[in-house]
Enzyme design. Structure first.
Site, PDB file in Angstrom:
ATOM      1  N   ILE A 153       0.858  -1.230  -0.029  1.00 37.62           N
ATOM      2  CA  ILE A 153       0.008   0.053   0.074  1.00 37.62           C
ATOM      3  C   ILE A 153       0.752   1.279  -0.092  1.00 37.62           C
ATOM      4  O   ILE A 153       0.646   2.299  -0.776  1.00 37.62           O
ATOM      5  CB  ILE A 153      -0.913  -0.184   1.283  1.00 37.62           C
ATOM      6  CG1 ILE A 153      -1.939  -1.126   1.029  1.00 37.62           C
ATOM      7  CG2 ILE A 153      -1.674   1.398   1.426  1.00 37.62           C
ATOM      8  CD1 ILE A 153      -2.789  -1.566   2.384  1.00 37.62           C
ATOM      9  N   ASP A 172      10.933   2.892   6.698  1.00 33.25           N
ATOM     10  CA  ASP A 172      10.639   1.437   6.925  1.00 33.25           C
ATOM     11  C   ASP A 172      11.689   0.761   7.843  1.00 33.25           C
ATOM     12  O   ASP A 172      12.794   0.843   7.765  1.00 33.25           O
ATOM     13  CB  ASP A 172      10.427   0.840   5.572  1.00 33.25           C
ATOM     14  CG  ASP A 172       9.645  -0.548   5.576  1.00 33.25           C
ATOM     15  OD1 ASP A 172       9.834  -1.449   6.293  1.00 33.25           O
ATOM     16  OD2 ASP A 172       8.561  -0.566   4.972  1.00 33.25           O
ATOM     17  N   CYS A 200       2.415   1.208   7.651  1.00 35.10           N
ATOM     18  CA  CYS A 200       3.032  -0.010   8.394  1.00 35.10           C
ATOM     19  C   CYS A 200       1.943  -0.738   9.291  1.00 35.10           C
ATOM     20  O   CYS A 200       1.031   0.079   9.510  1.00 35.10           O
ATOM     21  CB  CYS A 200       4.218   0.564   9.176  1.00 35.10           C
ATOM     22  SG  CYS A 200       3.655   1.511  10.616  1.00 35.10           S
ATOM     23  N   PRO A 201       2.208  -2.014   9.568  1.00 34.92           N
ATOM     24  CA  PRO A 201       1.064  -2.927  10.173  1.00 34.92           C
ATOM     25  C   PRO A 201       1.538  -2.252  11.753  1.00 34.92           C
ATOM     26  O   PRO A 201       2.256  -1.710  12.170  1.00 34.92           O
ATOM     27  CB  PRO A 201       1.689  -4.201  10.106  1.00 34.92           C
ATOM     28  CG  PRO A 201       3.033  -3.993   9.567  1.00 34.92           C
ATOM     29  CD  PRO A 201       3.289  -2.847   9.132  1.00 34.92           C
ATOM     30  N   ARG A 229      -3.849   1.512  10.730  1.00 37.98           N
ATOM     31  CA  ARG A 229      -4.469   0.980  12.026  1.00 37.98           C
ATOM     32  C   ARG A 229      -4.308   2.046  12.967  1.00 37.98           C
ATOM     33  O   ARG A 229      -3.440   2.788  13.067  1.00 37.98           O
ATOM     34  CB  ARG A 229      -3.459  -0.463  12.767  1.00 37.98           C
ATOM     35  CG  ARG A 229      -3.887  -1.646  11.830  1.00 37.98           C
ATOM     36  CD  ARG A 229      -5.350  -2.164  11.952  1.00 37.98           C
ATOM     37  NE  ARG A 229      -5.534  -3.398  11.355  1.00 37.98           N
ATOM     38  CZ  ARG A 229      -5.771  -3.607  10.093  1.00 37.98           C
ATOM     39  NH1 ARG A 229      -6.363  -2.522   9.419  1.00 37.98           N
ATOM     40  NH2 ARG A 229      -5.981  -4.696   9.603  1.00 37.98           N
ATOM     41  N   ASP A 253      -8.723   7.028   8.728  1.00 36.23           N
ATOM     42  CA  ASP A 253      -9.804   5.842   8.260  1.00 36.23           C
ATOM     43  C   ASP A 253      -9.923   4.779   9.285  1.00 36.23           C
ATOM     44  O   ASP A 253     -10.867   3.782   9.236  1.00 36.23           O
ATOM     45  CB  ASP A 253      -9.551   5.027   6.912  1.00 36.23           C
ATOM     46  CG  ASP A 253     -10.345   4.045   6.226  1.00 36.23           C
ATOM     47  OD1 ASP A 253     -11.501   4.554   6.252  1.00 36.23           O
ATOM     48  OD2 ASP A 253      -9.960   3.042   5.887  1.00 36.23           O
ATOM     49  N   GLU A 258     -11.689   1.811  17.744  1.00 33.48           N
ATOM     50  CA  GLU A 258     -12.937   1.679  16.668  1.00 33.48           C
ATOM     51  C   GLU A 258     -13.603   0.433  16.793  1.00 33.48           C
ATOM     52  O   GLU A 258     -14.913  -0.001  16.075  1.00 33.48           O
ATOM     53  CB  GLU A 258     -12.338   1.751  15.235  1.00 33.48           C
ATOM     54  CG  GLU A 258     -11.610   0.392  14.656  1.00 33.48           C
ATOM     55  CD  GLU A 258     -11.038   0.658  13.269  1.00 33.48           C
ATOM     56  OE1 GLU A 258     -10.182   1.809  13.070  1.00 33.48           O
ATOM     57  OE2 GLU A 258     -11.247  -0.457  12.527  1.00 33.48           O
ATOM     58  N   HIS A 290     -13.181   3.175   8.349  1.00 34.56           N
ATOM     59  CA  HIS A 290     -12.373   2.015   8.018  1.00 34.56           C
ATOM     60  C   HIS A 290     -12.884   1.391   6.446  1.00 34.56           C
ATOM     61  O   HIS A 290     -13.266   0.121   6.383  1.00 34.56           O
ATOM     62  CB  HIS A 290     -12.465   0.662   8.816  1.00 34.56           C
ATOM     63  CG  HIS A 290     -11.041  -0.147   8.852  1.00 34.56           C
ATOM     64  ND1 HIS A 290     -10.244  -0.671   9.894  1.00 34.56           N
ATOM     65  CD2 HIS A 290     -10.278  -0.479   8.047  1.00 34.56           C
ATOM     66  CE1 HIS A 290      -9.295  -1.374   9.693  1.00 34.56           C
ATOM     67  NE2 HIS A 290      -9.427  -1.309   8.271  1.00 34.56           N
TER      68      HIS A 290
HETATM   69  P1  NAI Z   1       2.829  -4.878   3.829  1.00 32.30           P
HETATM   70  O1  NAI Z   1       2.959  -5.878   4.606  1.00 32.30           O
HETATM   71  O2  NAI Z   1       2.927  -5.026   2.181  1.00 32.30           O
HETATM   72  O3  NAI Z   1       3.721  -3.700   4.117  1.00 32.30           O
HETATM   73  C1  NAI Z   1       4.115  -3.294   5.374  1.00 32.30           C
HETATM   74  C2  NAI Z   1       5.447  -2.431   5.470  1.00 32.30           C
HETATM   75  O4  NAI Z   1       5.524  -1.828   6.895  1.00 32.30           O
HETATM   76  C3  NAI Z   1       6.593  -3.467   5.173  1.00 32.30           C
HETATM   77  O5  NAI Z   1       7.329  -2.875   4.382  1.00 32.30           O
HETATM   78  C4  NAI Z   1       7.277  -3.541   6.411  1.00 32.30           C
HETATM   79  O6  NAI Z   1       8.579  -3.526   6.319  1.00 32.30           O
HETATM   80  C5  NAI Z   1       6.878  -2.255   7.223  1.00 32.30           C
HETATM   81  N1  NAI Z   1       6.788  -2.113   8.673  1.00 32.30           N
HETATM   82  C6  NAI Z   1       6.562  -3.212   9.367  1.00 32.30           C
HETATM   83  N2  NAI Z   1       6.987  -2.852  10.738  1.00 32.30           N
HETATM   84  C7  NAI Z   1       7.294  -1.543  10.719  1.00 32.30           C
HETATM   85  C8  NAI Z   1       7.594  -0.333  11.691  1.00 32.30           C
HETATM   86  N3  NAI Z   1       7.657  -0.870  12.853  1.00 32.30           N
HETATM   87  N4  NAI Z   1       7.990   0.559  11.294  1.00 32.30           N
HETATM   88  C9  NAI Z   1       8.224   1.059   9.970  1.00 32.30           C
HETATM   89  N5  NAI Z   1       7.717   0.183   8.896  1.00 32.30           N
HETATM   90  C10 NAI Z   1       7.277  -1.219   9.365  1.00 32.30           C
HETATM   91  O7  NAI Z   1       1.313  -4.312   4.156  1.00 32.30           O
HETATM   92  P2  NAI Z   1       0.396  -3.528   3.425  1.00 32.30           P
HETATM   93  O8  NAI Z   1      -0.404  -4.525   2.368  1.00 32.30           O
HETATM   94  O9  NAI Z   1       1.019  -2.532   2.666  1.00 32.30           O
HETATM   95  O10 NAI Z   1      -0.449  -3.049   4.480  1.00 32.30           O
HETATM   96  C11 NAI Z   1      -0.160  -1.744   5.519  1.00 32.30           C
HETATM   97  C12 NAI Z   1      -1.159  -1.829   6.236  1.00 32.30           C
HETATM   98  O11 NAI Z   1      -2.301  -1.223   5.996  1.00 32.30           O
HETATM   99  C13 NAI Z   1      -1.839  -3.273   6.790  1.00 32.30           C
HETATM  100  O12 NAI Z   1      -0.948  -3.806   8.049  1.00 32.30           O
HETATM  101  C14 NAI Z   1      -3.164  -2.794   7.627  1.00 32.30           C
HETATM  102  O13 NAI Z   1      -2.993  -2.372   8.764  1.00 32.30           O
HETATM  103  C15 NAI Z   1      -3.518  -1.561   6.646  1.00 32.30           C
HETATM  104  N6  NAI Z   1      -4.780  -1.857   5.791  1.00 32.30           N
HETATM  105  C16 NAI Z   1      -5.781  -0.936   5.917  1.00 32.30           C
HETATM  106  C17 NAI Z   1      -6.929  -1.104   5.142  1.00 32.30           C
HETATM  107  C18 NAI Z   1      -7.909  -0.352   5.125  1.00 32.30           C
HETATM  108  O14 NAI Z   1      -9.023  -0.424   4.738  1.00 32.30           O
HETATM  109  N7  NAI Z   1      -7.859   0.983   5.804  1.00 32.30           N
HETATM  110  C19 NAI Z   1      -6.906  -2.258   4.057  1.00 32.30           C
HETATM  111  C20 NAI Z   1      -5.773  -3.070   4.318  1.00 32.30           C
HETATM  112  C21 NAI Z   1      -4.565  -2.954   4.865  1.00 32.30           C
END
Ligand code: NAI
Length: 345
Positions: A153, A172, A200-201, A229, A253, A258, A290
């Site tokens: 994302i 990151d 980030c997660p 989140r 969002d 929540e 969300h």
């Molecule tokens: P992803 O796993 O592809 O990328 C997450 C990135 O965060 C990775 O590059 C990782 O190295 C980095 N990361 C992990 N811990 C970290 C930290 N402590 N500090 C900095 N960077 C860190 O995940 P993706 O698919 O990009 O999703 C990201 C987040 O988006 C998900 O964890 C989820 O919480 C949120 N999300 C929200 C949605 C919504 O509808 N609002 C829908 C889908 C996801």
């Protein structure tokens, strides 16, 4: 036919799962899955859950005793699942990516709304108030956006920002090599960014990554975006930063409390969460519940990938999308069974 207990079901979920999940006997529960509602799962083979279900150790135990074998998360994040408690009892699968573009586009939508006061303008023109006083924004072109988390994302959002001619810097925990992304330390990102966006997660390290100290380092007039989140931001500290004018606008969002609010119509109840009530009352806060993922493409992909996860599990195939407690904690020490095409236990 395997029986699936589908929690927190909404009409838009049924549309896609009825179409794509015909090989399963799906019972839709409107309730969220938690340690109380886990009692409904007696006789089910799997549960399907979403972001605001609370699958704590008690819920896991109840599911396990009821004979449930699999938790199929129909989302990417799984901070709401006690993965440790589930280890060696229940397998957990997820949908790691269903449309990073959906979330990235919504994030930019929040920024554009905040910056150009589209929410205010819409309300005005509906009442034939054609004044534009108080709606002044800034050019995003050449502004610096700081992206925290450059996964699927974050990278999609970076592309969107580049399309606007913005300078992108990123932080990151695991920077990508040869990505063309300018990585900087977190503190530099906080100090230099005109817009900060969280991708980030949520984990132990990222909890309240934007806290009072972080806000104190930021440029006055920064925009904050969170489509990741809620608990990545200390909401009370954000309120202070909005009050002090450090934050020019916040597009959210997600919200740290929540779970018992979002996805339901609460319009005829008293809002007892004072922090949320105060945030919503601010004209420079735009909150969506969300919904960043909510596009037709994403809903289709969620259903398709979840059904694939169920098929793989019940046919005994390797689980590409399994979440593993051991790998998450220390992959190097334990080795990854998933990479060896084995199940995590
Ligand atoms: P992803 O796993 O592809 O990328 C997450 C990135 O965060 C990775 O590059 C990782 O190295 C980095 N990361 C992990 N811990 C970290 C930290 N402590 N500090 C900095 N960077 C860190 O995940 P993706 O698919 O990009 O999703 C990201 C987040 O988006 C998900 O964890 C989820 O919480 C949120 N999300 C929200 C949605 C919504 O509808 N609002 C829908 C889908 C996801």
């Amino acid at each position: 036919m395997k029986k699936i207990a589908f929690f927190d079901a909404k009409p838009y979920d049924r549309t896609w799962f009825d179409a794509l999940g015909q090989n399963y006997d799906i019972t839709y529960f409107e309730e969220k899955l938690n340690h109380h509602t886990a009692k409904f799962t007696d006789g089910f083979d799997a549960v399907c859950a979403f972001v605001n279900d609370r699958i704590n150790a008690l819920a896991v135990e109840r599911l396990y005793q009821n004979g449930v074998q699999l938790i199929a998360m129909r989302c990417a994040g799984y901070s709401n699942v006690d993965v440790k408690a589930a280890y060696e009892k229940l397998h957990i699968v997820r949908v790691p990516a269903y449309s990073p573009h959906a979330v990235a586009e919504h994030t930019m939508g929040l920024l554009l709304t905040l910056n150009r006061r589209l929410h205010k303008a819409y309300g005005r023109t509906r009442e034939f108030n054609f004044s534009i006083v108080g709606l002044t924004g800034v050019d995003l072109y050449s502004k610096t956006v700081g992206v925290i988390g450059t996964g699927k994302i974050g990278r999609a959002f970076i592309e969107v920002c580049r399309g606007f001619g913005m300078r992108v810097i990123a932080y990151d925990k695991f920077p990508l090599k040869d990505s063309g992304i300018e990585y900087v330390p977190l503190e530099t990102l906080l100090r230099e960014s005109d817009v900060i966006s969280l991708h980030c997660p949520l984990n132990d390290e990222s909890y309240h990554i934007l806290d009072q100290n972080a806000f104190s380092l930021m440029k006055k007039g920064v925009f904050i975006l969170n489509t990741s989140r809620g608990a990545l931001i200390d909401s009370a500290a954000l309120l202070d930063a909005l009050n002090d004018g450090i934050v020019r606008g916040a597009g959210l969002d997600v919200y740290e409390e929540e779970a018992n609010l979002f996805y339901e119509d609460r319009s005829d109840t008293i809002m007892r969460d004072d922090t949320l009530a105060l945030l919503v009352s601010r004209p420079n806060v735009v909150l969506t519940a969300h919904q960043a993922f909510l596009t037709e493409e994403a809903l289709h992909n969620i259903a398709e990938e979840t059904v694939k996860n169920l098929d793989a599990f019940f046919s005994g195939a390797p689980l590409d999308n399994e979440i593993c407690y051991l790998c998450d904690r220390d992959k190097a020490a334990h080795g990854c069974r998933k990479e060896r095409k084995e199940r995590c236990f």
